[in-house]
Design an enzyme around this catalytic site. Structure first.
Site, PDB file in Angstrom:
ATOM      1  N   CYS A  43      64.248  78.498  37.650  1.00 57.93           N
ATOM      2  CA  CYS A  43      63.374  79.759  37.499  1.00 57.93           C
ATOM      3  C   CYS A  43      62.378  80.033  38.700  1.00 57.93           C
ATOM      4  O   CYS A  43      61.561  80.651  38.929  1.00 57.93           O
ATOM      5  CB  CYS A  43      62.596  79.746  36.157  1.00 57.93           C
ATOM      6  SG  CYS A  43      63.906  80.226  35.046  1.00 57.93           S
ATOM      7  N   VAL A  44      62.410  78.828  39.513  1.00 58.44           N
ATOM      8  CA  VAL A  44      61.408  78.685  40.611  1.00 58.44           C
ATOM      9  C   VAL A  44      62.067  78.288  41.784  1.00 58.44           C
ATOM     10  O   VAL A  44      61.762  77.606  42.642  1.00 58.44           O
ATOM     11  CB  VAL A  44      60.276  77.632  40.265  1.00 58.44           C
ATOM     12  CG1 VAL A  44      59.269  78.212  39.428  1.00 58.44           C
ATOM     13  CG2 VAL A  44      60.747  76.284  39.928  1.00 58.44           C
TER      14      VAL A  44
END
Lengths: 158, 103
Positions: free
Chosen positions: B102-103
């Site tokens: 997610c990053v």
């Protein structure tokens, strides 16, 4: 088969709380948006502004009192330093997962074209000066301006 | 899964276009995959792709932050190299699975 839904191409995310949960939900969703090639605007208001104030941005905390999801009895939250400790533990784990501190995360979002704004009403209410804000804040804007910026996209409230 | 001919080689890709067998990848395939995304490969692109492939082979969980801290290029530079998808497009060109980050 129905037609494929239109992809989301733009999000504007409002962050009104200064706790880790709301701030990181905002940052992760904004960063995820720019990584997917979307436009992203962030609008910090009320306590959310703590995430873009120079002195507090990397010191945000999670609530240990009045937080029903916290796996400890609220009464223990009265112990001095417990919120600090719980927050440190969360930030340490996030860092292991490559989730950066607030200032670095905002820089990542900006590197991808994301834009960071602060709410004028909250700035006036809390008597915040522009120089207290993180340098990457693009502008202090009214809610009307926010809606103008959000035009054509989705609005998300964390 | 679908079979696809890329740079004269028959490879299998998933429904998002990611190669399912990273060992089948070569630079000609990388160049062709980049071309499909409208990206012309430069030395800097290849440095990123090599980094991604090496990290993948070492079992490292890739993230945008990790690539940005690799010393090859900063995050702004990554967006410039792979517009609209610094991690997902670079991974696709590198012939590795889409990073589940997610990053």
């Amino acid at each position: 088969m129905t037609d494929k839904p239109e992809p989301i191409t733009k999000v504007s995310i409002i962050c009104a709380s200064g706790d880790i949960e709301s701030v990181y939900a905002t940052l992760i969703m904004s960063n995820g948006a720019v990584m997917e090639g979307m436009e992203a605007n962030i609008f910090f208001t009320f306590w959310g502004i703590n995430a873009v104030k120079k002195h507090s941005m990397n010191k945000i905390k999670t609530a240990v009192i009045g937080n029903p999801a916290m796996p400890i009895p609220s009464i223990l939250g009265l112990i001095p330093g417990l919120s600090w400790l719980a927050s440190k533990a969360m930030m340490w784990r996030m860092n292991q997962l490559d989730i950066p501190p607030v200032d670095e995360f905002l820089e990542m979002i900006q590197a991808g074209g994301g834009r960071v704004f602060v709410c004028k009403a909250a700035v006036d209410m809390f008597m915040i000066k522009k120089e207290q804000l993180w340098d990457g804040v693009e502008d202090i804007i009214t809610v009307g301006k926010f809606y103008e910026l959000a035009a054509g996209g989705q609005i998300i409230f964390t | 899964m679908v079979q696809k001919t890329i740079a004269g080689k028959n490879v299998e890709v998933n429904d998002e276009g990611y190669m399912t067998t990273p060992s089948e990848w070569n630079r000609e395939i990388g160049t062709a995959l980049a071309g499909e995304l409208g990206i012309t490969m430069t030395d800097k692109h290849w440095e990123v792709v090599d980094y991604l492939r090496n990290s993948f082979n070492e079992g490292v969980a890739l993230s945008l932050r990790k690539v940005g801290n690799s010393g090859i290029v900063d995050i702004k530079g990554l967006y410039a190299l792979f517009p609209g998808g610094p991690l997902k497009k670079s991974a696709l060109i590198a012939g590795i699975p889409k990073p589940a980050s997610c990053v």
